[in-house]
Each structure stands twice: as C-alpha cells, then as structure tokens.
Design a protein around this motif. Structure first.
Motif, short mmCIF file in Angstrom:
data_model
loop_
_atom_site.label_atom_id
_atom_site.label_comp_id
_atom_site.label_asym_id
_atom_site.label_seq_id
_atom_site.Cartn_x
_atom_site.Cartn_y
_atom_site.Cartn_z
N ASN A 85 1.06 -18.25 -4.78
CA ASN A 85 -0.33 -18.62 -5.08
C ASN A 85 -1.30 -17.51 -4.64
O ASN A 85 -2.28 -17.78 -3.92
N LEU A 86 -1.01 -16.32 -5.07
CA LEU A 86 -1.82 -15.17 -4.66
C LEU A 86 -3.23 -15.26 -5.20
O LEU A 86 -3.47 -15.79 -6.31
N LYS A 87 -4.17 -14.75 -4.41
CA LYS A 87 -5.58 -14.76 -4.75
C LYS A 87 -6.11 -13.33 -4.78
O LYS A 87 -5.54 -12.46 -4.11
N PRO A 88 -7.18 -13.08 -5.51
CA PRO A 88 -7.73 -11.71 -5.54
C PRO A 88 -8.04 -11.19 -4.14
O PRO A 88 -7.89 -9.99 -3.88
N GLU A 89 -8.43 -12.05 -3.23
CA GLU A 89 -8.74 -11.60 -1.87
C GLU A 89 -7.50 -11.21 -1.07
O GLU A 89 -7.61 -10.70 0.04
N ASP A 90 -6.32 -11.41 -1.63
CA ASP A 90 -5.09 -10.93 -0.98
C ASP A 90 -4.82 -9.47 -1.32
O ASP A 90 -3.88 -8.87 -0.77
N THR A 91 -5.61 -8.89 -2.20
CA THR A 91 -5.44 -7.49 -2.57
C THR A 91 -5.61 -6.60 -1.35
O THR A 91 -6.63 -6.65 -0.66
N ALA A 92 -4.60 -5.77 -1.09
CA ALA A 92 -4.61 -4.90 0.09
C ALA A 92 -3.34 -4.07 0.11
O ALA A 92 -2.41 -4.32 -0.67
N VAL A 93 -3.31 -3.11 1.02
CA VAL A 93 -2.05 -2.44 1.35
C VAL A 93 -1.41 -3.26 2.46
O VAL A 93 -2.05 -3.56 3.46
N TYR A 94 -0.15 -3.62 2.26
CA TYR A 94 0.57 -4.44 3.22
C TYR A 94 1.52 -3.57 4.04
O TYR A 94 2.29 -2.77 3.47
N TYR A 95 1.46 -3.73 5.36
CA TYR A 95 2.27 -2.95 6.28
C TYR A 95 3.19 -3.87 7.08
O TYR A 95 2.76 -4.94 7.53
N CYS A 96 4.42 -3.44 7.29
CA CYS A 96 5.27 -4.15 8.24
C CYS A 96 5.31 -3.37 9.54
O CYS A 96 5.05 -2.17 9.58
N ALA A 97 5.64 -4.08 10.61
CA ALA A 97 5.65 -3.49 11.94
C ALA A 97 6.73 -4.14 12.78
O ALA A 97 7.13 -5.27 12.52
#
Length: 124
Positions: A85-97
């Motif tokens: 259920n992705l939303k436009p506000e989820d737009t980003a670069v995603y990083y794991c750590a």
C-alpha cells in the motif's frame, strides 16, 4: 569490514508493493540488529523499521506501521523490507543498516554499518 547492499527499489504506482533486500557480506558478525531508514529530497534520514537478530522483535515508525514488514534470513545474511500500500510520501532513498548492539534501534547513531541505498519512487 562489512558491506551492505540494498536492492529491490524502483518505480511503483500508489497502492502498489515492493520488497527491498539488504545483503551483508565481508567480515559479517553476529548477533546484530538491523534497520531500514529512508531519506527524501531535502529531508533528514528517518527511521523506518528495525529487527533483532533472532527476528522475534520488530519496531516500526508510525508512518509505515501496518503497511511495511521487516524480516530477515540469517542463513542468507539478508534482511528484507516488504512495503505494501505504498504512498507518494514513501518516495525516498532507502538505506539498510547493521548494529553490533542486538536490540531494537531507532537512531542513526546506533548503527555501525550502512548500505549505499536504493531509490523507491511512488507515483500518484
């Protein structure tokens, strides 16, 4: 040294799903907690989700709770982030750590290793 490599990002329409993967290699250690963060243009990197080594404990940011699921397969040294259920506000670069401290970690400063990031773009 530990290397973390994210994959699975891409372009998806609102309401769609993506699954991100984070593969660890090099001088891996255990146990370690893992986390996902994201950074949108012009914003600070923010916490998304975290999981302990055994996978028994997880914690999510309020903005993704009920839509995202973090999991791991230690035999494959891989952590996942299922995003529904992705939303436009989820737009980003995603990083794991990854963190030497095997507890739920929500602060960037508590992590020892970071991946390079994978872009997620959600269109409306």
């Amino acid at each position: 040294q530990v290397q973390l490599v994210e994959s699975g990002g891409g372009l998806v329409q609102a309401g769609g799903s993506l699954r991100l993967s984070c593969a660890a290699s090099g001088r891996t250690f255990h146990p370690y907690a893992s986390g996902w963060f994201r950074q949108a243009p012009g914003k600070e990197r923010e916490f998304v989700a975290t999981i302990t080594w055994g996978g028994g404990s997880t914690y999510y940011a309020d903005s993704v709770k009920g839509r995202f699921t973090i999991s791991r397969d230690n035999a494959k040294n891989t952590v996942y982030l299922q995003m529904n259920n992705l939303k436009p506000e989820d737009t980003a670069v995603y990083y794991c750590a990854a963190s030497y401290r095997d507890n739920l970690r929500t602060s960037r400063n508590e992590y020892d290793y970071w991946g390079q990031g994978t872009q997620v773009t959600v269109s409306s």
